[in-house]
Scaffold this motif. Structure first.
Motif, PDB file in Angstrom:
ATOM      1  N   SER A 300       0.832  -1.211   0.000  1.00 38.71           N
ATOM      2  CA  SER A 300       0.000   0.000   0.000  1.00 38.71           C
ATOM      3  C   SER A 300       0.861   1.254   0.000  1.00 38.71           C
ATOM      4  O   SER A 300       0.498   2.272  -0.611  1.00 38.71           O
ATOM      5  CB  SER A 300      -0.929  -0.004   1.219  1.00 38.71           C
ATOM      6  OG  SER A 300      -0.177   0.017   2.426  1.00 38.71           O
ATOM      7  N   THR A 341      -3.617   4.801   5.631  1.00 36.07           N
ATOM      8  CA  THR A 341      -4.790   3.970   5.335  1.00 36.07           C
ATOM      9  C   THR A 341      -4.402   2.505   5.217  1.00 36.07           C
ATOM     10  O   THR A 341      -5.057   1.621   5.774  1.00 36.07           O
ATOM     11  CB  THR A 341      -5.454   4.441   4.036  1.00 36.07           C
ATOM     12  OG1 THR A 341      -5.840   5.808   4.170  1.00 36.07           O
ATOM     13  CG2 THR A 341      -6.681   3.610   3.725  1.00 36.07           C
ATOM     14  N   ILE A 344      -3.667   1.092   8.693  1.00 40.67           N
ATOM     15  CA  ILE A 344      -4.876   0.797   9.487  1.00 40.67           C
ATOM     16  C   ILE A 344      -5.534  -0.480   8.995  1.00 40.67           C
ATOM     17  O   ILE A 344      -6.003  -1.303   9.793  1.00 40.67           O
ATOM     18  CB  ILE A 344      -5.849   1.987   9.422  1.00 40.67           C
ATOM     19  CG1 ILE A 344      -5.246   3.208  10.118  1.00 40.67           C
ATOM     20  CG2 ILE A 344      -7.188   1.629  10.068  1.00 40.67           C
ATOM     21  CD1 ILE A 344      -6.085   4.452  10.006  1.00 40.67           C
ATOM     22  N   ILE A 345      -5.568  -0.672   7.688  1.00 37.41           N
ATOM     23  CA  ILE A 345      -6.133  -1.911   7.145  1.00 37.41           C
ATOM     24  C   ILE A 345      -5.304  -3.117   7.598  1.00 37.41           C
ATOM     25  O   ILE A 345      -5.841  -4.171   7.940  1.00 37.41           O
ATOM     26  CB  ILE A 345      -6.204  -1.834   5.608  1.00 37.41           C
ATOM     27  CG1 ILE A 345      -7.230  -0.772   5.198  1.00 37.41           C
ATOM     28  CG2 ILE A 345      -6.561  -3.193   5.012  1.00 37.41           C
ATOM     29  CD1 ILE A 345      -7.271  -0.514   3.715  1.00 37.41           C
ATOM     30  N   ASN A 414     -11.860   0.141  10.269  1.00 34.75           N
ATOM     31  CA  ASN A 414     -12.085   0.300   8.831  1.00 34.75           C
ATOM     32  C   ASN A 414     -12.751   1.638   8.511  1.00 34.75           C
ATOM     33  O   ASN A 414     -12.447   2.257   7.481  1.00 34.75           O
ATOM     34  CB  ASN A 414     -12.929  -0.864   8.300  1.00 34.75           C
ATOM     35  CG  ASN A 414     -12.132  -2.146   8.160  1.00 34.75           C
ATOM     36  OD1 ASN A 414     -11.342  -2.311   7.235  1.00 34.75           O
ATOM     37  ND2 ASN A 414     -12.322  -3.057   9.085  1.00 34.75           N
ATOM     38  N   ALA A 417     -10.072   4.167   8.541  1.00 32.71           N
ATOM     39  CA  ALA A 417      -9.272   4.124   7.313  1.00 32.71           C
ATOM     40  C   ALA A 417      -9.972   4.854   6.174  1.00 32.71           C
ATOM     41  O   ALA A 417      -9.350   5.632   5.431  1.00 32.71           O
ATOM     42  CB  ALA A 417      -9.007   2.670   6.926  1.00 32.71           C
ATOM     43  N   ARG A 421      -8.703   8.373   4.441  1.00 37.36           N
ATOM     44  CA  ARG A 421      -8.460   8.448   2.998  1.00 37.36           C
ATOM     45  C   ARG A 421      -9.216   9.617   2.376  1.00 37.36           C
ATOM     46  O   ARG A 421      -8.665  10.370   1.557  1.00 37.36           O
ATOM     47  CB  ARG A 421      -8.872   7.130   2.333  1.00 37.36           C
ATOM     48  CG  ARG A 421      -8.526   7.088   0.847  1.00 37.36           C
ATOM     49  CD  ARG A 421      -8.853   5.755   0.231  1.00 37.36           C
ATOM     50  NE  ARG A 421     -10.284   5.515   0.212  1.00 37.36           N
ATOM     51  CZ  ARG A 421     -10.865   4.450   0.731  1.00 37.36           C
ATOM     52  NH1 ARG A 421     -10.141   3.541   1.340  1.00 37.36           N
ATOM     53  NH2 ARG A 421     -12.168   4.286   0.683  1.00 37.36           N
TER      54      ARG A 421
END
Length: 428
Positions: A300, A341, A344-345, A414, A417, A421
């Motif tokens: 990512s 992001t 966090i995922i 989630n 995140a 974003r």
């Protein structure tokens, strides 16, 4: 002329038939797609409905209101007794004495059945009340004592269905008298959130598992995020394009698809057997989850760096900036929201993992709440796994309750995140 007209009509009919078939095929495809989506949503509704129907009752606990005489002579206590002396006092015997006097059971078997209807945690309730106020000694105290898990399940689920086989006639008479007088009722189960694990379902809680989870994720984030960001920057901005770099990139992509239990075996071999890190601690759990989440964060991070327009780099180079200045002053700040992001995922993925943590001993029965990363602990998914294997019905109820809490954490992470974003991303 007639032949030409006939031929034109024939061609037109063929085209219209072909278009009709195309439209029909497109309609069928849309119907199949909508049916698939509806089926998936139906499965989710059934799954969440089943979890909620079984787990919401875990947030309430059945209690029995009783008025007990705190006999100081029986307990061997005075107003000047220390906390240590109070902890040694026989509050359990005092409860049994009160029950025997109030309900007059006939025979040893009836007495044991009566005593078993009150949780072992009731003695701790009395002890904490006396510790908080020693003036209660030699006075009557009205307290809502914890009921045993069998009584809890009967009152919340079985009573309305007429399921009474697990109790004797004497026990049922006592239970019905409590129900009629209003002394048996449910209240919010705060112990579920403040207690650690226990062999007794009515005393078992997720406080230790939640704290162990947070400590494990803290170690994971502090290690995986800087390492993942540094690796993504190097591979995307500084690494030479050769076979070695390509091999590293391929292996990183492959590691993202490796079964998670493999990382548990790797952590067992390296961190525990080779370096001697203690088992069943947030430290070793965080190290193992770091290995698992690094590929996700690196991939990512590289995607976020690639999303930065080349014009930013070219403008910085045009103003005389060095390669390091371009990367750390211009590219990294713009790519950081996407990297966060991805992190966090990755943390959300780590939150739900069980298999790698089982390999490093975090399946141990841990009662105490961990204080730091080197204290024995468990995590929420492993706690759910342990409770699901217990035969008591009350543990099954708490399993669903813990799943609801875990899903809440996943939804929050989630959502964070997605919010990050949308909040921080730049549109070019």
């Amino acid at each position: 002329m007639t032949n030409q007209t006939h031929s034109s009509l024939s061609t037109r009919e063929k085209v219209e038939k072909s278009m009709a078939k195309r439209r029909a095929a497109e309609t069928r495809f849309r119907v199949y797609g909508m049916a698939s989506i509806l089926f998936g949503l139906l499965c989710l509704v059934v799954l969440f409905g089943d979890i909620l129907s079984k787990g919401t009752s875990a947030f309430s606990q059945t209690v029995v209101k009783q008025t007990i005489m705190l006999d100081a002579d029986y307990l061997g206590l005075t107003a000047q007794s220390t906390d240590k002396e109070i902890r040694r006092a026989n509050f359990e015997g005092l409860i049994k004495k009160h029950l025997k006097k109030s309900y007059k059971p006939k025979g040893r078997k009836a007495r044991r059945a009566l005593y078993g209807m009150i949780s072992a945690g009731a003695a701790w309730q009395l002890m904490e009340a006396v510790q908080a106020d020693r003036e209660l000694l030699d006075s009557e105290l009205t307290i809502a004592m914890l009921a045993d898990d069998a009584v809890d399940q009967w009152f919340k689920h079985d009573r309305d269905r007429g399921y009474n086989d697990q109790f004797s006639e004497f026990q049922l008479s006592v239970l019905n008298s409590w129900v009629e007088s209003g002394d048996l009722y449910t209240r919010f189960n705060k112990l579920f959130f403040t207690n650690g694990d226990s062999r007794e379902p009515e005393l078992a809680g997720i406080h230790g598992a939640i704290k162990g989870t947070l400590l494990t994720l803290l170690v994971t984030f502090l290690l995986s995020f800087p390492i993942g960001v540094a690796a993504a920057i190097y591979l995307e901005e500084f690494a030479p394009r050769n076979r070695l770099t390509e091999l590293v990139e391929i292996n990183i992509n492959n590691l993202a698809a490796v079964p998670s239990i493999t990382f548990g075996l790797l952590g067992l071999a390296i961190f525990i057997n080779m370096f001697g890190v203690a088992r069943s601690t947030p430290l070793v759990g965080g190290l193992v989850l770091t290995l698992m989440t690094l590929p996700t964060i690196i991939i990512s991070g590289r995607a976020a760096i690639k999303a930065v327009p080349p014009s930013i780099r070219e403008a910085a180079f045009g103003l005389g900036a060095s390669k390091m200045q371009v990367v750390f002053h211009h590219v990294l700040p713009l790519a950081l929201p996407g990297m966060l992001t991805g992190a966090i995922i990755g943390m959300a993925q780590a939150l739900g993992e069980t298999a790698p943590l089982l390999m490093i001993g975090m399946i141990a029965f841990v009662v105490d709440v961990p204080g730091f990363i080197n204290d024995p602990s468990t995590v929420l998914p492993v706690q759910i796994f342990l409770w699901s294997d217990s035969p008591e019905r009350a543990f099954m109820e708490r399993t669903s309750g813990a799943i609801i809490v875990l899903l809440g954490f996943l939804i929050v992470m989630n959502t964070a995140a997605v919010w990050l974003r949308r909040r921080l991303e730049r549109r070019w």
